[in-house]
Design a protein around this motif. Sequence first.
Motif, PDB file in Angstrom:
ATOM      1  N   ALA A 124       0.825  -1.218   0.000  1.00  0.00           N
ATOM      2  CA  ALA A 124       0.000   0.000   0.000  1.00  0.00           C
ATOM      3  C   ALA A 124       0.857   1.267   0.000  1.00  0.00           C
ATOM      4  O   ALA A 124       0.309   2.368   0.003  1.00  0.00           O
ATOM      5  CB  ALA A 124      -0.934  -0.003   1.199  1.00  0.00           C
ATOM      6  N   GLU A 125       2.164   1.125   0.012  1.00  0.00           N
ATOM      7  CA  GLU A 125       3.115   2.243   0.014  1.00  0.00           C
ATOM      8  C   GLU A 125       2.853   3.211   1.176  1.00  0.00           C
ATOM      9  O   GLU A 125       2.857   4.429   1.021  1.00  0.00           O
ATOM     10  CB  GLU A 125       3.104   2.980  -1.328  1.00  0.00           C
ATOM     11  CG  GLU A 125       3.536   2.102  -2.474  1.00  0.00           C
ATOM     12  CD  GLU A 125       3.533   2.811  -3.821  1.00  0.00           C
ATOM     13  OE1 GLU A 125       3.078   3.966  -3.919  1.00  0.00           O
ATOM     14  OE2 GLU A 125       4.006   2.192  -4.780  1.00  0.00           O
ATOM     15  N   VAL A 126       2.644   2.634   2.347  1.00  0.00           N
ATOM     16  CA  VAL A 126       2.418   3.430   3.550  1.00  0.00           C
ATOM     17  C   VAL A 126       3.730   4.113   3.926  1.00  0.00           C
ATOM     18  O   VAL A 126       4.757   3.473   4.094  1.00  0.00           O
ATOM     19  CB  VAL A 126       1.894   2.550   4.698  1.00  0.00           C
ATOM     20  CG1 VAL A 126       1.836   3.330   6.001  1.00  0.00           C
ATOM     21  CG2 VAL A 126       0.525   1.984   4.342  1.00  0.00           C
ATOM     22  N   TYR A 127       3.660   5.443   4.042  1.00  0.00           N
ATOM     23  CA  TYR A 127       4.817   6.259   4.422  1.00  0.00           C
ATOM     24  C   TYR A 127       5.218   5.923   5.851  1.00  0.00           C
ATOM     25  O   TYR A 127       4.342   5.714   6.685  1.00  0.00           O
ATOM     26  CB  TYR A 127       4.416   7.743   4.320  1.00  0.00           C
ATOM     27  CG  TYR A 127       5.489   8.716   4.725  1.00  0.00           C
ATOM     28  CD1 TYR A 127       6.480   9.087   3.828  1.00  0.00           C
ATOM     29  CD2 TYR A 127       5.521   9.255   5.999  1.00  0.00           C
ATOM     30  CE1 TYR A 127       7.471   9.989   4.196  1.00  0.00           C
ATOM     31  CE2 TYR A 127       6.505  10.157   6.376  1.00  0.00           C
ATOM     32  CZ  TYR A 127       7.474  10.509   5.472  1.00  0.00           C
ATOM     33  OH  TYR A 127       8.457  11.385   5.840  1.00  0.00           O
ATOM     34  N   PRO A 128       6.465   5.825   6.162  1.00  0.00           N
ATOM     35  CA  PRO A 128       7.660   6.134   5.394  1.00  0.00           C
ATOM     36  C   PRO A 128       8.336   4.919   4.774  1.00  0.00           C
ATOM     37  O   PRO A 128       9.532   4.953   4.496  1.00  0.00           O
ATOM     38  CB  PRO A 128       8.559   6.801   6.440  1.00  0.00           C
ATOM     39  CG  PRO A 128       8.262   6.063   7.703  1.00  0.00           C
ATOM     40  CD  PRO A 128       6.791   5.729   7.600  1.00  0.00           C
ATOM     41  N   LEU A 129       7.611   3.856   4.580  1.00  0.00           N
ATOM     42  CA  LEU A 129       8.128   2.595   4.020  1.00  0.00           C
ATOM     43  C   LEU A 129       9.064   1.915   5.015  1.00  0.00           C
ATOM     44  O   LEU A 129       9.202   2.336   6.149  1.00  0.00           O
ATOM     45  CB  LEU A 129       8.793   2.815   2.662  1.00  0.00           C
ATOM     46  CG  LEU A 129       7.869   3.457   1.604  1.00  0.00           C
ATOM     47  CD1 LEU A 129       8.628   3.698   0.311  1.00  0.00           C
ATOM     48  CD2 LEU A 129       6.638   2.610   1.357  1.00  0.00           C
ATOM     49  N   GLY A 130       9.676   0.793   4.601  1.00  0.00           N
ATOM     50  CA  GLY A 130      10.551   0.053   5.505  1.00  0.00           C
ATOM     51  C   GLY A 130       9.797  -0.831   6.484  1.00  0.00           C
ATOM     52  O   GLY A 130      10.193  -0.960   7.637  1.00  0.00           O
ATOM     53  N   TRP A 131       8.727  -1.462   6.035  1.00  0.00           N
ATOM     54  CA  TRP A 131       7.872  -2.246   6.926  1.00  0.00           C
ATOM     55  C   TRP A 131       8.322  -3.693   7.075  1.00  0.00           C
ATOM     56  O   TRP A 131       7.613  -4.493   7.667  1.00  0.00           O
ATOM     57  CB  TRP A 131       6.426  -2.185   6.435  1.00  0.00           C
ATOM     58  CG  TRP A 131       5.929  -0.790   6.439  1.00  0.00           C
ATOM     59  CD1 TRP A 131       5.689   0.006   5.362  1.00  0.00           C
ATOM     60  CD2 TRP A 131       5.660   0.014   7.587  1.00  0.00           C
ATOM     61  NE1 TRP A 131       5.280   1.253   5.764  1.00  0.00           N
ATOM     62  CE2 TRP A 131       5.248   1.280   7.128  1.00  0.00           C
ATOM     63  CE3 TRP A 131       5.718  -0.216   8.962  1.00  0.00           C
ATOM     64  CZ2 TRP A 131       4.897   2.317   7.989  1.00  0.00           C
ATOM     65  CZ3 TRP A 131       5.381   0.816   9.815  1.00  0.00           C
ATOM     66  CH2 TRP A 131       4.975   2.055   9.326  1.00  0.00           C
ATOM     67  N   THR A 132       9.485  -4.044   6.554  1.00  0.00           N
ATOM     68  CA  THR A 132       9.935  -5.436   6.599  1.00  0.00           C
ATOM     69  C   THR A 132      10.567  -5.813   7.933  1.00  0.00           C
ATOM     70  O   THR A 132      10.732  -6.987   8.228  1.00  0.00           O
ATOM     71  CB  THR A 132      10.948  -5.712   5.472  1.00  0.00           C
ATOM     72  OG1 THR A 132      12.030  -4.783   5.589  1.00  0.00           O
ATOM     73  CG2 THR A 132      10.284  -5.583   4.109  1.00  0.00           C
ATOM     74  N   ASP A 133      10.930  -4.839   8.750  1.00  0.00           N
ATOM     75  CA  ASP A 133      11.554  -5.129  10.044  1.00  0.00           C
ATOM     76  C   ASP A 133      10.568  -5.830  10.969  1.00  0.00           C
ATOM     77  O   ASP A 133       9.395  -5.449  11.031  1.00  0.00           O
ATOM     78  CB  ASP A 133      12.020  -3.838  10.723  1.00  0.00           C
ATOM     79  CG  ASP A 133      13.148  -3.156   9.975  1.00  0.00           C
ATOM     80  OD1 ASP A 133      13.885  -3.860   9.244  1.00  0.00           O
ATOM     81  OD2 ASP A 133      13.284  -1.929  10.117  1.00  0.00           O
ATOM     82  N   PRO A 134      11.058  -6.829  11.719  1.00  0.00           N
ATOM     83  CA  PRO A 134      10.174  -7.471  12.706  1.00  0.00           C
ATOM     84  C   PRO A 134       9.703  -6.429  13.724  1.00  0.00           C
ATOM     85  O   PRO A 134      10.462  -5.587  14.178  1.00  0.00           O
ATOM     86  CB  PRO A 134      11.084  -8.505  13.379  1.00  0.00           C
ATOM     87  CG  PRO A 134      12.244  -8.687  12.459  1.00  0.00           C
ATOM     88  CD  PRO A 134      12.398  -7.410  11.694  1.00  0.00           C
ATOM     89  N   GLY A 135       8.459  -6.490  14.054  1.00  0.00           N
ATOM     90  CA  GLY A 135       7.916  -5.552  15.031  1.00  0.00           C
ATOM     91  C   GLY A 135       7.669  -4.157  14.494  1.00  0.00           C
ATOM     92  O   GLY A 135       7.452  -3.229  15.273  1.00  0.00           O
ATOM     93  N   ALA A 136       7.707  -3.979  13.178  1.00  0.00           N
ATOM     94  CA  ALA A 136       7.538  -2.646  12.589  1.00  0.00           C
ATOM     95  C   ALA A 136       6.204  -2.011  12.982  1.00  0.00           C
ATOM     96  O   ALA A 136       6.136  -0.796  13.182  1.00  0.00           O
ATOM     97  CB  ALA A 136       7.659  -2.720  11.067  1.00  0.00           C
TER      98      ALA A 136
END
Length: 166
Positions: A124-136
Amino acid sequence: MSMIGEYLRVTAAELDRAIQDPDWALDLAETVQDAEEETEPAPAEARHFTTHKTWDLLRFLLARVEFPVDVIHGEEPFAEDEDWGYGPPKYLRPERVRQAAKALRAIGYTQLTGGVEPAELTHAEVYPLGWTDPGALEWGRPSYEGLTRFFEAAARADDAMLVWLD
């Protein structure tokens, strides 16, 4: 440059003046921000609150549950002036603040994030991206809980809310 969600509690009289004089409202917002930057009051005691960069995550999560009030962008524009940041500032009248506070209180953050996968945020391109980290998703919890306390205090005081992205 970052996009940051900003909120300012105002009385009904201050809201009326802000609608009539957006430059005055911007000055008020900056004055309150500067003063509270030094004292760092808790959300329930503050007149200014920021969700920092979590605003879009919260927008995404609240949209999933069909939240009844647009607490991320506000609902009614009162200025066309771009001095506020990204897009015109908007406001919520006291009755909408009360409705939002009640709805925020009813939905805990764990419930709000239930079933959400980080890949969904990336897609969904939710800002600011970088959602791959565990616990994001946990990154948004303090902002959501603070926003809830901030809206509850505003509702108790029968305040309106100015809302903008800076």
